[in-house]
Scaffold this motif. Sequence first.
Motif, PDB file in Angstrom:
ATOM      1  N   PHE A 179       1.179  -1.407   0.025  1.00  0.00           N
ATOM      2  CA  PHE A 179       0.237   0.048   0.547  1.00  0.00           C
ATOM      3  C   PHE A 179       1.199   1.104   0.320  1.00  0.00           C
ATOM      4  CE2 PHE A 179      -4.123  -1.951   1.209  1.00  0.00           C
ATOM      5  CZ  PHE A 179      -2.752  -3.457   1.850  1.00  0.00           C
ATOM      6  N   TYR A 185      -0.348   5.027   1.233  1.00  0.00           N
ATOM      7  CA  TYR A 185      -0.327   6.311   1.392  1.00  0.00           C
ATOM      8  C   TYR A 185       0.413   7.509   1.727  1.00  0.00           C
ATOM      9  CZ  TYR A 185      -3.428   2.887   4.028  1.00  0.00           C
ATOM     10  OH  TYR A 185      -3.979   1.651   4.473  1.00  0.00           O
ATOM     11  N   GLN A 225       0.415  11.075   4.153  1.00  0.00           N
ATOM     12  CA  GLN A 225      -0.330  12.090   5.729  1.00  0.00           C
ATOM     13  C   GLN A 225      -0.296  13.191   5.652  1.00  0.00           C
ATOM     14  OE1 GLN A 225       2.081  10.124   9.012  1.00  0.00           O
ATOM     15  NE2 GLN A 225       0.145  10.718  10.245  1.00  0.00           N
ATOM     16  N   LEU A 257      -6.094  14.979   8.706  1.00  0.00           N
ATOM     17  CA  LEU A 257      -6.651  14.620   7.303  1.00  0.00           C
ATOM     18  C   LEU A 257      -6.424  13.022   7.140  1.00  0.00           C
ATOM     19  CD1 LEU A 257      -5.952  16.843   4.339  1.00  0.00           C
ATOM     20  CD2 LEU A 257      -7.847  16.196   5.382  1.00  0.00           C
ATOM     21  N   GLY A 258      -5.138  12.766   7.977  1.00  0.00           N
ATOM     22  CA  GLY A 258      -5.089  10.992   8.737  1.00  0.00           C
ATOM     23  C   GLY A 258      -4.473  10.662   7.322  1.00  0.00           C
ATOM     24  N   LEU A 259      -4.430   9.237   7.234  1.00  0.00           N
ATOM     25  CA  LEU A 259      -3.657   8.483   6.072  1.00  0.00           C
ATOM     26  C   LEU A 259      -5.082   8.140   5.032  1.00  0.00           C
ATOM     27  CD1 LEU A 259      -2.320   7.911   8.519  1.00  0.00           C
ATOM     28  CD2 LEU A 259      -1.318   5.544   7.687  1.00  0.00           C
ATOM     29  N   LEU A 269      -5.781   6.731   1.486  1.00  0.00           N
ATOM     30  CA  LEU A 269      -4.665   6.112   0.157  1.00  0.00           C
ATOM     31  C   LEU A 269      -4.559   6.217  -1.014  1.00  0.00           C
ATOM     32  CD1 LEU A 269      -3.424   2.932   0.007  1.00  0.00           C
ATOM     33  CD2 LEU A 269      -6.535   1.890  -0.199  1.00  0.00           C
ATOM     34  N   PHE A 325      -2.909   1.021  -4.110  1.00  0.00           N
ATOM     35  CA  PHE A 325      -2.347  -0.448  -3.153  1.00  0.00           C
ATOM     36  C   PHE A 325      -2.359  -1.284  -4.319  1.00  0.00           C
ATOM     37  CE2 PHE A 325      -7.087  -3.220  -3.033  1.00  0.00           C
ATOM     38  CZ  PHE A 325      -7.609  -1.923  -3.031  1.00  0.00           C
ATOM     39  N   GLY A 381      -6.549   4.183  -4.970  1.00  0.00           N
ATOM     40  CA  GLY A 381      -7.085   4.005  -3.945  1.00  0.00           C
ATOM     41  C   GLY A 381      -8.392   5.175  -3.685  1.00  0.00           C
ATOM     42  N   ASP A 382      -8.009   5.760  -2.551  1.00  0.00           N
ATOM     43  CA  ASP A 382      -8.808   7.160  -2.700  1.00  0.00           C
ATOM     44  C   ASP A 382      -8.496   8.373  -3.388  1.00  0.00           C
ATOM     45  OD1 ASP A 382      -9.783   6.143   0.795  1.00  0.00           O
ATOM     46  OD2 ASP A 382     -11.423   5.916  -0.853  1.00  0.00           O
ATOM     47  N   LEU A 410       3.673   7.256   2.965  1.00  0.00           N
ATOM     48  CA  LEU A 410       3.684   5.993   3.898  1.00  0.00           C
ATOM     49  C   LEU A 410       3.689   4.653   3.034  1.00  0.00           C
ATOM     50  CD1 LEU A 410       2.334   7.052   7.720  1.00  0.00           C
ATOM     51  CD2 LEU A 410       4.932   6.198   7.027  1.00  0.00           C
ATOM     52  N   SER A 420       7.436   5.812  12.726  1.00  0.00           N
ATOM     53  CA  SER A 420       6.409   5.270  11.367  1.00  0.00           C
ATOM     54  C   SER A 420       4.980   5.133  11.962  1.00  0.00           C
ATOM     55  CB  SER A 420       7.110   4.102   9.924  1.00  0.00           C
ATOM     56  OG  SER A 420       5.618   3.932   9.497  1.00  0.00           O
ATOM     57  N   PHE A 427      -4.100   6.400  16.316  1.00  0.00           N
ATOM     58  CA  PHE A 427      -5.022   6.843  15.060  1.00  0.00           C
ATOM     59  C   PHE A 427      -5.706   4.858  14.759  1.00  0.00           C
ATOM     60  CE2 PHE A 427      -3.497   9.140  12.108  1.00  0.00           C
ATOM     61  CZ  PHE A 427      -2.028   9.827  12.309  1.00  0.00           C
ATOM     62  N   GLN A 468      -8.211  -3.291   2.532  1.00  0.00           N
ATOM     63  CA  GLN A 468      -8.192  -2.093   2.655  1.00  0.00           C
ATOM     64  C   GLN A 468      -8.749  -1.602   4.013  1.00  0.00           C
ATOM     65  OE1 GLN A 468     -10.304  -0.601  -1.092  1.00  0.00           O
ATOM     66  NE2 GLN A 468      -9.803   1.967  -0.056  1.00  0.00           N
ATOM     67  N   PHE A 469      -7.821  -0.504   4.633  1.00  0.00           N
ATOM     68  CA  PHE A 469      -7.755  -0.169   5.857  1.00  0.00           C
ATOM     69  C   PHE A 469      -8.018   1.165   5.328  1.00  0.00           C
ATOM     70  CE2 PHE A 469      -4.876  -3.114   9.131  1.00  0.00           C
ATOM     71  CZ  PHE A 469      -4.662  -3.747   7.628  1.00  0.00           C
ATOM     72  N   PHE A 478      -8.206   4.939   7.681  1.00  0.00           N
ATOM     73  CA  PHE A 478      -8.083   5.609   8.928  1.00  0.00           C
ATOM     74  C   PHE A 478      -8.575   6.664   9.312  1.00  0.00           C
ATOM     75  CE2 PHE A 478      -4.256   3.151   9.238  1.00  0.00           C
ATOM     76  CZ  PHE A 478      -3.806   2.298   8.552  1.00  0.00           C
ATOM     77  N   GLY A 479      -9.231   6.901  10.691  1.00  0.00           N
ATOM     78  CA  GLY A 479      -9.344   8.153  11.076  1.00  0.00           C
ATOM     79  C   GLY A 479      -8.374   9.817  11.155  1.00  0.00           C
ATOM     80  N   THR A 480      -8.981  10.055  11.217  1.00  0.00           N
ATOM     81  CA  THR A 480      -8.025  11.126  11.470  1.00  0.00           C
ATOM     82  C   THR A 480      -6.577  11.504  12.170  1.00  0.00           C
ATOM     83  OG1 THR A 480      -9.167  12.580  12.914  1.00  0.00           O
ATOM     84  CG2 THR A 480      -9.385  13.144  10.310  1.00  0.00           C
ATOM     85  N   GLY A 481      -6.841  10.378  13.393  1.00  0.00           N
ATOM     86  CA  GLY A 481      -5.211  10.900  14.772  1.00  0.00           C
ATOM     87  C   GLY A 481      -5.666  11.874  15.486  1.00  0.00           C
TER      88      GLY A 481
END
Lengths: 114, 112
Positions: free
Chosen positions: A33, A35, A37, A41-43, A45, A48, A58-59, A90, B42, B88, B99-100, B102-105
């Motif tokens: 994958f 990503y 960051q 906004l978080g991670l 994608l 992948f 991905g998105d 990442l 990471s 997170f 497919q994961f 993720f939240g914003t953290g």
Amino acid sequence: DVKVTQSSRYLVKRTGEKVFLECVQDMDHENMFWYRQDPGLGLRLIYFSYDVKMKEKGDIPEGYSVSREKKERFSLILESASTNQTSMYLCASSVTGGPTYEQYFGPGTRLTVT
Amino acid sequence: ELKVEQNPLFLSMQEGKNYTIYCNYSTTSDRLYWYRQDPGKSLESLFVLLSNGAVKQEGRLMASLDTKARLSTLHITAAVHDLSATYFCAVVLSNTGNQFYFGTGTSLTVIP
């Protein structure tokens, strides 16, 4: 231990340059994958891959492409870097299935496009 | 589209205090993960929660999952400075396999 490595920790490129980010994993994982960051906004994608030469969007795939010629290596390509691609990138890998599969992450590449 | 929301986004707490981070997600998921990220580093896996009512604990951190409410919590007990990090949550959709999302953290700072 699973090890995911990325070719650079820090990278500075100019607008319009072609940029390659490399990721290598040593655990024979099927899935890899990419990503990005960004704060707040978080991670997100980008792409992948679940097998050699296979890829899925991905998105946020716009402005990026990927390559997976060997199982252990997954490359992210910025065809023409732009300033809005300045970010932390990442890479992660995982097995397919199993009761507690998880994604293992590399250390990240902080890319600055000027 | 799956949405994963965490709150709070920023949390500053004193050592010794308790607090909870919340993770809400918008559709059915068959597993939920919590990760920790130290500054400049990471992501490191903390917990995997696989079923409704699942609870996992490690040290001062305890995670739980309520699949009916689509909510997971990460509870911090008697915080110490070493817990300062960004946390997170991530969910996996049942029909997308690997497919994961993720939240914003949540950026946690523990103040001495």
